[in-house]
Design an enzyme around this catalytic site. Structure first.
Site, short mmCIF file in Angstrom:
data_model
loop_
_atom_site.label_atom_id
_atom_site.label_comp_id
_atom_site.label_asym_id
_atom_site.label_seq_id
_atom_site.Cartn_x
_atom_site.Cartn_y
_atom_site.Cartn_z
CE LYS A 1 -4.36 0.20 2.42
NZ LYS A 1 -4.96 0.16 3.77
C1 E4P Z 1 -8.39 0.37 4.14
O1 E4P Z 1 -7.57 0.03 3.33
C2 E4P Z 1 -8.34 1.63 4.90
O2 E4P Z 1 -7.10 1.76 5.53
C3 E4P Z 1 -9.47 1.69 5.88
O3 E4P Z 1 -10.66 1.22 5.27
C4 E4P Z 1 -9.65 3.05 6.51
O4 E4P Z 1 -10.83 3.03 7.28
P1 E4P Z 1 -11.18 4.17 8.35
O5 E4P Z 1 -11.43 5.44 7.63
O6 E4P Z 1 -12.40 3.66 9.06
O7 E4P Z 1 -9.98 4.26 9.26
#
Ligand code: E4P
Length: 216
Positions: free
Chosen positions: A83
């Protein structure tokens, strides 16, 4: 639509696997920090458990640092997807990762043109954060529709990974908007099957059946 679980918690991952609906996992530094474990062994364990893509995020903010971390993460297991943040340095790192054959999930996407740029460079996944836009009174789902339209207009292969989903309606609407993947926190996965009429209906069936079986 593929279902990923948005967690670094092994018990939650095992429970979702048992449900038979799990296609992959997304983690981020916040989710990993909650587990109080060393990063690489935890990612390795998740990768062994799940026969699908497991996103692990870099923490460097310059392209060279991101590529170094991405290379190390990709060595952990074949199903690691690195990522990278959707910033200028992240785009440079994405191009270099693509050249080395490293699968990349571009994260922290909050507007359709960011999604267009990462698809042009060849990201494997693009992660628009719906809930965080909703949190500031902007329409996360409208962004998802726009990204779907752009990707369809030009036939991009990048998969749309709807992220920051907070409730079952987000999941249903993301599916209707044509997201390829929803990454869902465990608490929301548990809520996906809930409907009071299902519980009431089942109770009624069982009560009636007890009357019949009591007679025989
Ligand atoms: C996924 O890849 C993201 O990091 C995650 O869905 C972020 O979610 P949040 O906004 O609830 O922290």
């Amino acid at each position: 639509m593929k279902f990923f679980i948005d967690t670094a918690n092994l018990d939650e991952i095992r429970a979702a696997l048992d449900m038979g609906i799990l296609d992959g996992v997304t983690t981020n530094p916040t989710l990993v920090a909650r587990e109080n474990r060393e990063f690489e062994p935890l990612i390795r364990e998740i990768c062994e458990l799940v026969p699908g893509p497991v996103s692990a995020e870099v923490t460097a903010t310059d392209a060279n640092g991101m590529v170094t971390q991405a290379t190390e993460l990709a060595r952990i297991a074949d199903n690691v997807v690195v990522k990278l943040p959707t910033i200028a340095e992240g785009l440079k790192a994405l191009r270099r990762c693509r050249e080395s054959g490293i699968a990349v999930n571009m994260t922290l996407v909050f507007q359709p043109v960011q999604a267009l740029m990462v698809a042009k460079i060849g990201a494997t996944f693009c992660s628009p954060f719906l809930g965080r836009l909703d949190d500031i009174s902007q329409d996360g789902m409208a962004m998802l529709h726009d990204i779907r339209q752009i990707y369809d207009n030009y036939g991009f292969n990048t998969e749309i990974l709807a992220a920051s989903l907070r409730h079952p309606l987000h999941v249903a609407q993301a599916a209707m908007a044509g997201a390829d993947i929803a990454t869902i926190p465990f608490g929301v996965i548990q809520k996906l099957l809930n409907h009071p009429l299902t519980d009431i209906g089942l109770e009624r069936f069982l009560t009636d059946w007890r009357k019949v079986s009591g007679k025989s």
